[in-house]
Structure formats: C-alpha cells, structure tokens
Motif scaffolding. Structure first.
Motif, PDB file in Angstrom:
ATOM      1  N   LEU A 233     -27.373  79.848  72.087  1.00 46.59           N
ATOM      2  CA  LEU A 233     -27.620  78.183  71.904  1.00 46.59           C
ATOM      3  C   LEU A 233     -26.585  77.701  73.065  1.00 46.59           C
ATOM      4  N   GLY A 234     -25.603  78.098  73.370  1.00 44.10           N
ATOM      5  CA  GLY A 234     -25.510  77.194  74.668  1.00 44.10           C
ATOM      6  C   GLY A 234     -25.423  78.294  75.517  1.00 44.10           C
ATOM      7  N   GLY A 235     -26.087  79.170  76.076  1.00 49.74           N
ATOM      8  CA  GLY A 235     -26.839  79.859  77.032  1.00 49.74           C
ATOM      9  C   GLY A 235     -27.619  79.435  77.527  1.00 49.74           C
ATOM     10  N   ALA A 236     -28.541  78.619  76.646  1.00 55.01           N
ATOM     11  CA  ALA A 236     -30.096  77.482  75.985  1.00 55.01           C
ATOM     12  C   ALA A 236     -31.083  79.352  76.572  1.00 55.01           C
ATOM     13  N   HIS A 237     -30.828  80.646  75.773  1.00 53.89           N
ATOM     14  CA  HIS A 237     -31.511  81.811  76.163  1.00 53.89           C
ATOM     15  C   HIS A 237     -32.618  82.030  75.816  1.00 53.89           C
ATOM     16  N   ASN A 238     -34.048  82.402  76.078  1.00 52.33           N
ATOM     17  CA  ASN A 238     -34.873  82.446  76.226  1.00 52.33           C
ATOM     18  C   ASN A 238     -35.423  83.246  74.868  1.00 52.33           C
ATOM     19  N   ASP A 239     -34.190  84.358  74.456  1.00 54.45           N
ATOM     20  CA  ASP A 239     -34.130  84.978  73.085  1.00 54.45           C
ATOM     21  C   ASP A 239     -35.148  84.978  71.746  1.00 54.45           C
ATOM     22  N   LEU A 240     -34.457  83.043  72.669  1.00 57.35           N
ATOM     23  CA  LEU A 240     -34.463  82.370  70.974  1.00 57.35           C
ATOM     24  C   LEU A 240     -36.403  81.541  70.615  1.00 57.35           C
ATOM     25  N   ILE A 241     -36.783  81.550  71.984  1.00 55.68           N
ATOM     26  CA  ILE A 241     -38.082  81.462  72.168  1.00 55.68           C
ATOM     27  C   ILE A 241     -38.881  82.775  71.297  1.00 55.68           C
ATOM     28  N   MET A 242     -38.621  84.112  72.160  1.00 62.88           N
ATOM     29  CA  MET A 242     -39.197  85.305  71.825  1.00 62.88           C
ATOM     30  C   MET A 242     -38.638  85.430  70.262  1.00 62.88           C
ATOM     31  N   MET A 243     -37.148  84.671  69.198  1.00 61.37           N
ATOM     32  CA  MET A 243     -37.145  85.078  68.412  1.00 61.37           C
ATOM     33  C   MET A 243     -38.251  84.095  66.774  1.00 61.37           C
ATOM     34  N   ALA A 244     -37.949  82.925  67.875  1.00 58.75           N
ATOM     35  CA  ALA A 244     -39.029  82.072  66.972  1.00 58.75           C
ATOM     36  C   ALA A 244     -40.747  82.023  66.814  1.00 58.75           C
ATOM     37  N   LEU A 245     -40.891  83.499  67.974  1.00 64.98           N
ATOM     38  CA  LEU A 245     -42.148  83.603  67.701  1.00 64.98           C
ATOM     39  C   LEU A 245     -42.345  85.221  66.750  1.00 64.98           C
ATOM     40  N   MET A 246     -41.524  85.557  66.578  1.00 65.69           N
ATOM     41  CA  MET A 246     -41.093  87.113  65.926  1.00 65.69           C
ATOM     42  C   MET A 246     -41.129  86.482  64.522  1.00 65.69           C
ATOM     43  N   MET A 247     -40.373  85.006  64.165  1.00 62.66           N
ATOM     44  CA  MET A 247     -40.963  84.804  62.928  1.00 62.66           C
ATOM     45  C   MET A 247     -41.527  84.384  62.367  1.00 62.66           C
ATOM     46  N   ALA A 248     -42.240  84.049  63.932  1.00 59.12           N
ATOM     47  CA  ALA A 248     -43.635  83.315  63.418  1.00 59.12           C
ATOM     48  C   ALA A 248     -44.826  84.161  62.864  1.00 59.12           C
ATOM     49  N   ALA A 249     -44.665  85.239  63.283  1.00 60.30           N
ATOM     50  CA  ALA A 249     -45.792  86.831  63.301  1.00 60.30           C
ATOM     51  C   ALA A 249     -45.341  86.972  61.525  1.00 60.30           C
ATOM     52  N   VAL A 250     -43.819  87.201  61.260  1.00 59.68           N
ATOM     53  CA  VAL A 250     -43.907  87.515  60.026  1.00 59.68           C
ATOM     54  C   VAL A 250     -44.665  86.701  59.333  1.00 59.68           C
ATOM     55  N   ALA A 251     -44.268  84.964  59.484  1.00 56.78           N
ATOM     56  CA  ALA A 251     -44.710  84.277  57.971  1.00 56.78           C
ATOM     57  C   ALA A 251     -46.328  84.255  57.954  1.00 56.78           C
ATOM     58  N   LEU A 252     -46.660  84.452  58.866  1.00 53.82           N
ATOM     59  CA  LEU A 252     -48.592  84.378  59.279  1.00 53.82           C
ATOM     60  C   LEU A 252     -48.848  86.176  58.508  1.00 53.82           C
ATOM     61  N   THR A 253     -48.156  87.603  58.287  1.00 57.99           N
ATOM     62  CA  THR A 253     -48.230  88.533  57.805  1.00 57.99           C
ATOM     63  C   THR A 253     -48.450  88.091  56.095  1.00 57.99           C
ATOM     64  N   PHE A 254     -46.885  87.346  56.106  1.00 57.50           N
ATOM     65  CA  PHE A 254     -46.498  87.078  54.381  1.00 57.50           C
ATOM     66  C   PHE A 254     -47.963  86.123  54.277  1.00 57.50           C
ATOM     67  N   SER A 255     -48.594  85.309  55.160  1.00 58.59           N
ATOM     68  CA  SER A 255     -49.976  84.377  54.424  1.00 58.59           C
ATOM     69  C   SER A 255     -50.930  85.197  54.478  1.00 58.59           C
ATOM     70  N   ARG A 256     -51.226  86.173  54.932  1.00 56.14           N
ATOM     71  CA  ARG A 256     -52.467  87.088  55.609  1.00 56.14           C
ATOM     72  C   ARG A 256     -52.715  86.833  56.085  1.00 56.14           C
ATOM     73  N   ARG A 257     -52.338  86.370  57.279  1.00 54.89           N
ATOM     74  CA  ARG A 257     -53.169  86.159  58.253  1.00 54.89           C
ATOM     75  C   ARG A 257     -53.220  86.483  59.386  1.00 54.89           C
ATOM     76  N   ASP A 258     -53.441  88.271  59.582  1.00 54.82           N
ATOM     77  CA  ASP A 258     -52.828  89.650  59.872  1.00 54.82           C
ATOM     78  C   ASP A 258     -53.747  89.579  61.936  1.00 54.82           C
ATOM     79  N   GLY A 259     -54.204  88.628  61.830  1.00 57.26           N
ATOM     80  CA  GLY A 259     -55.119  89.029  63.312  1.00 57.26           C
ATOM     81  C   GLY A 259     -54.170  87.939  64.047  1.00 57.26           C
ATOM     82  N   ALA A 260     -54.406  86.219  63.642  1.00 57.18           N
ATOM     83  CA  ALA A 260     -52.884  85.720  63.664  1.00 57.18           C
ATOM     84  C   ALA A 260     -51.644  86.325  64.102  1.00 57.18           C
ATOM     85  N   ALA A 261     -50.788  86.763  63.280  1.00 55.07           N
ATOM     86  CA  ALA A 261     -49.735  87.532  63.300  1.00 55.07           C
ATOM     87  C   ALA A 261     -49.598  88.113  64.303  1.00 55.07           C
ATOM     88  N   ALA A 262     -50.439  89.234  64.595  1.00 54.89           N
ATOM     89  CA  ALA A 262     -50.716  90.205  65.497  1.00 54.89           C
ATOM     90  C   ALA A 262     -50.841  89.704  67.145  1.00 54.89           C
TER      91      ALA A 262
END
Lengths: 436, 159
Positions: free
Chosen positions: A232-261
């Motif tokens: 956060l202190g360096g405002a790194h774009n890894d945080l955006i990547m991690m948000a998308l990573m967790m969005a994909a995991v959440a979509l898989t958990f809600s059985r939206r496999d295509g959207a997750a991939a």
C-alpha cells in the motif's frame, strides 16, 4: 478432573476472555503507532527509504524527523510483532474493530508519501508516454521522455526499461496521465486503496464460503506489515492483481466457472503472475465454461493489446523472461548462494531454479487432479514462484497471502508468514551495523 | 453416474483408478508427513541462509564504517561524501575508499584513494597504500596516478 480444577476452568476462560481483547487492542495500537511513525517521518523526505517524489504530504512535514533505517526497522519490527499478536488473538477481535483498524492503517498510508519504491512513478511514466507523448511503453523506456516532469522520479534502474505489465493495466493507467504528475500519484494511491478494499472484501466473502473466520482472514491480509507498509505504501499494482485473483476465487465458489476463468485472464493481463491459478482452477473444476471463458478473454485481450500496442503489447513472455534474469539481494536464491560461498546467482542457477519450479508445479497439478484443494495448490504455486525467483521484492511474497488465509491447508499460511518473517529479518542488517 | 456428467468426465472414468480425478482428496497421512518434513527442511535452509546473510551484511557494514573512519583519520579531512568500493572481482576484504583532497562536491576535486586491508581494530583498518585520481573521474585503472605504499610495487597505477 478435581473439583477445584473443575471450578477453576470456567474462571480461567473468563480471565482469558477478558485479557485477550485488551491485548488485541494493544497490538492494534502498536500497528497504528508504527505506521504513523513511518509515515510522519517519511513525510519529511530526504531519506534513502523515501523515493524522490512530487510534494504529497507537505502538511505532515515538521511533525516527524527524517526517516532513517534504524527508526524504520524498529517500527517494522514493532508492526510485525503486533501483527503476530493480532493473528493469534484474531478470535477476540470483533468485526467492527477489525474493519476500523484496517481502515485506519489504510488512511494513514494514503495521506503519507510514497514509501520504499519508485515503481508507481514508472507506472505514471508509461501512462504519460502513451497519452502525452504518443510513445508505445512496450517499445520505449521512460528515458525517451527525459523532459517530462515524471522522468526525474523514475528509479535509476528502470529509466531505460519498457513496461513489463499487462496491456489491461497499461490501458487502465492511461487516464491518470491526464491528471498531471501529482494528480496521477494521488490517483494511483487511490487505485491501490480501492484494489486493497476489494481484495479484503472478497477475502471476507471467500472465507465465509469456506466456513473460515472472516475476521481472522481480513486481519491476516489487511493488517500484514508487508501489505500495509510496502504494497500500500508504494501503491503497487500487485494489489489490483490480487483483487482480480480473489474475484476469480469468489466467482468459482459461487459456481460461475466461466466468469472466474475470464477474471484470472484479466488479472494476468494486469500482471502475468496470477495466470498461475488457471491450471489449478481448470483441473479442479474441469468445466468447459472455464476453458471457453479463459480462451475468449485471452483472445479479446490479445486483440485489444495488438490494436493499441502492436505485437509488443501481446508478447508478455518477453518481458517476463527479461525480469526473470534480474537478481535482487533479498532473493532467497542469492542468500543460498552466499551460504554456499558463492558471490551470487549464476545463469546455471536460474536454470536449476526454473527446473525446481516446474517440478513443484507438476506435483501440485497432480495433487489437484487427485482432489487437493485447488486454492491451496494455487497459493503454493505463487509461493514457489516467489521463493525460486532471483528477483524478490516484499510485495511478491504477498501474492499467496489471501489464498493462504482461506485455504484448507493451514501449512500454506504458516509457510507464507514464515517466509515473510524471513524477508523482514533480512532487512535488519542496518539495525546491527548502521553505515555512517 | 451423475445425470449431469459430461462426455469428457465419462471418458475420464475409463482411466485406471490411480489416475482418475477425484472430487475430494483421499486421506494420506504418510504423504502429509513427507510433505511437511520437506517443507520444514526447506524452511530451515532458508532460515539459515537468511541469518547467514544478515551476519555477512553486518560484517561488511562494520568493515565499511571502519574504512570510512580510517580514510578520514589518514587524510585529516572530515568529509561526508567519501565512496567505498569492495573487491567484487576476487571477493577479498580489501576495500578502496576515495574522497576529495580539498573541499568541494563529490568527485569534483582531485581525489585520494586508500586501499584498506586487515581486521578492524579500534574502529580502524590498515591503509597500506593508495593512489590519486583526477577530478570527475571514476576509480578506473587508466585514471590512477602517483601510487604510494604497497600499491606502487603491485603496479596499481599505469604511470
């Protein structure tokens, strides 16, 4: 059990129930104080730990003193100790207090200067190259805009380097170029905060879906020292990547496999590392929607990248290969080389490390095929990437953390936190022998 | 067989049991123990390597502080901007410390370089020789002149 012991047992529980929240509150205070110390001292600038930057936190100047290694490292150690305490006592932390603590840490870092890294200035330089100068950031480095005001803030090592980030991130950063240099830095800081909030929200939802304690999960991620101070202190774009990573995991958990991939592919078009999740996700779910979602998004992304940036915008592999050849003093590979009396990492070591990574990933793929938790396997793969990389930065060891917080295999969390601990220990040299 | 099973999954059912995909992992305490033992060993290796690196770094910093102090004592100049260079070719503990001979911005005056060797004693090391450099020049062999002490016999200067 004796009668006395029986009567003491509830009393002990009551006592522990009483002191645990107080101790957790003390740990939280340490986190806030350590962050405030770093930010207030950092606001003064003129420190090896604070990159040269446009005026951001001028109103905070005069409160702290110049940030030196000693104060920074003591604050980092205090933060880490408080975090360890909070992680152990997370059951005693209420949802409201956990959110308040994480929000406070985010707010303190947001108002302060850019900490410890010049990467955010590279992001802005690439955006300004594309928008203000009509240059392709995949074929030119910031050295091609020496007269632009952002140039002076770009790290010395990166002035001649083309962007290594995905085309979606590059396009996402373009509007920030219109805000001027200072406006763009604030914009990037805000973007990092939003991405972090999304990551934590999605971590919460995924923890709930897995029957894990969501408060413990967000404390583990959102109050982590490397997450708060470095990412956060360096405002790194890894945080955006991690948000998308967790969005994909959440979509898989809600059985939206295509959207997750599809989301993993979008994440990989921000920063390629997150693509590591895709094979594990596909092996675990074996759904046609995943393959179609991933291929469709990849095709669209590639077409978009080609239309805007030409073939160089599509060839992310070249950028990855270039970065894989870099060596940092903090990498575990370098440390092991030193342990065996070698001065550093040689080309043969790069090949050995790549081979080791392939073996680990193959083992994890096989385990996933045979029913192992794909979230944990993805986390192990990301951890293995950071351990075998010769170019290791603090925010790289954060990649597996949200997955570890929700994983069914608690060894992943232990391993991730242990490696982060070792990374912090490795920073301590100036504390023992400061250079005048 | 599930009614929703796809043709692909039906084909996978034809695989030998040991190769079939599973929805839930079978319990494997032996595998778990082996993996955990491997993780602990890797963790130990990384921990030892990290501590070793911190100790090495501490020794190097300690040596560099002594180098800077020695340069200031030998030259009598208490300048802040003095540069140290380690022997990155042979990885010995011989360091070279260079600084201006008269007050001015870094490397903007004629520089004197001292070669430091030996252990740190009372916060100092031994300077057994050295050379001069013209202003605005890096410490490269071709720019060195007027070698003195042991460096003269070693041929550290071209002239």
């Amino acid at each position: 059990m004796s009668v006395a012991a029986q009567s003491e047992a509830p009393l002990t529980r009551t006592r522990s129930a009483n002191w645990a929240p107080a101790l957790a509150a003390a740990c939280a205070l340490v986190l806030v104080a350590a962050t405030a110390e770093i930010v207030l001292d950092g606001a003064l600038g003129h420190s090896i730990l604070i990159p040269k930057s446009p005026q951001l936190a001028g109103w905070l100047q005069g409160i702290g003193e110049r940030l030196g290694y000693r104060v920074f490292l003591i604050a980092l150690l205090a933060f880490s100790a408080g975090y360890a305490g909070l992680a152990l006592l997370s059951r005693s932390v209420s949802k409201r207090w956990a959110i308040a603590l994480i929000a406070t840490l985010h707010a303190i870092v947001f108002v302060g200067p850019i900490l410890l890294s010049t990467d955010v200035f590279s992001y802005i330089a690439y955006a300004r190259m594309g928008v203000e100068h009509g240059l392709n950031p995949y074929t030119h480095g910031p050295a091609s805009i020496v007269h632009d005001p952002i140039y002076h803030y770009v790290g010395q090592s990166w002035k001649k380097t083309e962007t290594a980030y995905g085309p979606i991130y590059t396009l996402l950063s373009y509007p920030f170029a219109l805000l001027g240099v200072t406006g763009a830095v604030w914009g990037m800081k805000a973007l990092a905060m939003i991405a972090s909030a999304l990551t934590l929200l999605l971590t919460w939802r995924c923890a709930l879906a897995r029957g894990r304690d969501p408060v413990a999960a967000i404390v583990l991620v959102g109050a982590n020292p490397l997450y708060v101070i470095y990412a956060l202190g360096g405002a790194h774009n890894d945080l955006i990547m991690m948000a998308l990573m967790m969005a994909a995991v959440a979509l898989t958990f809600s059985r939206r496999d295509g959207a997750a991939a599809a989301t993993v592919v979008v994440g990989a078009l921000v920063k390629a590392t997150v693509a590591a999740l895709l094979p594990f996700m596909i092996l675990a779910k074996r759904s046609r929607a995943q393959v179609l979602g991933a291929l469709g998004t990849l095709l669209l992304g590639a077409l978009l990248a080609f239309a805007v940036f030409g073939i160089d915008g599509v060839n992310i592999v070249a950028a990855l290969n270039r970065d894989a050849a870099l060596v940092s003093s903090d990498s575990f590979a370098t440390e092991i080389a030193h342990l065996f009396g070698k001065p550093g990492v040689f080309p043969i070591d790069h090949d050995l490390l790549k081979a080791l990574l392939v073996v680990i990933v193959l083992h994890l793929l096989w385990r996933t095929w045979r029913g192992y938790d794909w979230v944990a396997a993805s986390g192990w793969a990301l951890l293995a990437i950071s351990v075998t990389s010769t170019w290791l930065l603090a925010w790289y060891i954060l990649w597996p953390l949200p997955l570890a917080a929700i994983s069914r295999d608690r060894r992943l969390l232990a391993a991730t936190l242990a490696l982060q601990g070792l990374f912090i220990v490795h920073q301590l040299t100036p504390l023992f022998a400061p250079v005048a | 067989m599930s009614a929703r099973e796809t043709p692909f999954e039906q084909r996978l059912r034809g695989l030998p049991p040991r190769l079939r995909p599973l929805a839930e992992e079978l319990p494997g305490p032996r595998r778990w123990r082996i993996e955990t033992a491997a993780l602990v060993l890797v963790g130990l290796l990384l921990a030892i390597a990290t501590v070793n690196d911190v100790v090495l770094g501490t020794h190097v910093n300690h040596r560099l502080v002594a180098d800077l102090h020695t340069w200031r004592v030998y030259t009598g100049h208490d300048y802040k901007n003095v540069s140290t260079e380690q022997d990155v070719e042979h990885f010995t503990t011989t360091d070279v410390v260079c600084g201006n001979t008269t007050p001015g911005p870094p490397k903007e005056r004629t520089q004197i370089c001292l070669q430091m060797t030996g252990p740190v004693v009372d916060g100092r090391r031994a300077a057994r020789g050295g050379w001069y450099l013209p202003a605005k020049r890096e410490d490269l062999y071709r720019y060195r002149y007027a070698c003195f002490g042991t460096t003269k016999a070693e041929g550290a200067c071209p002239r």
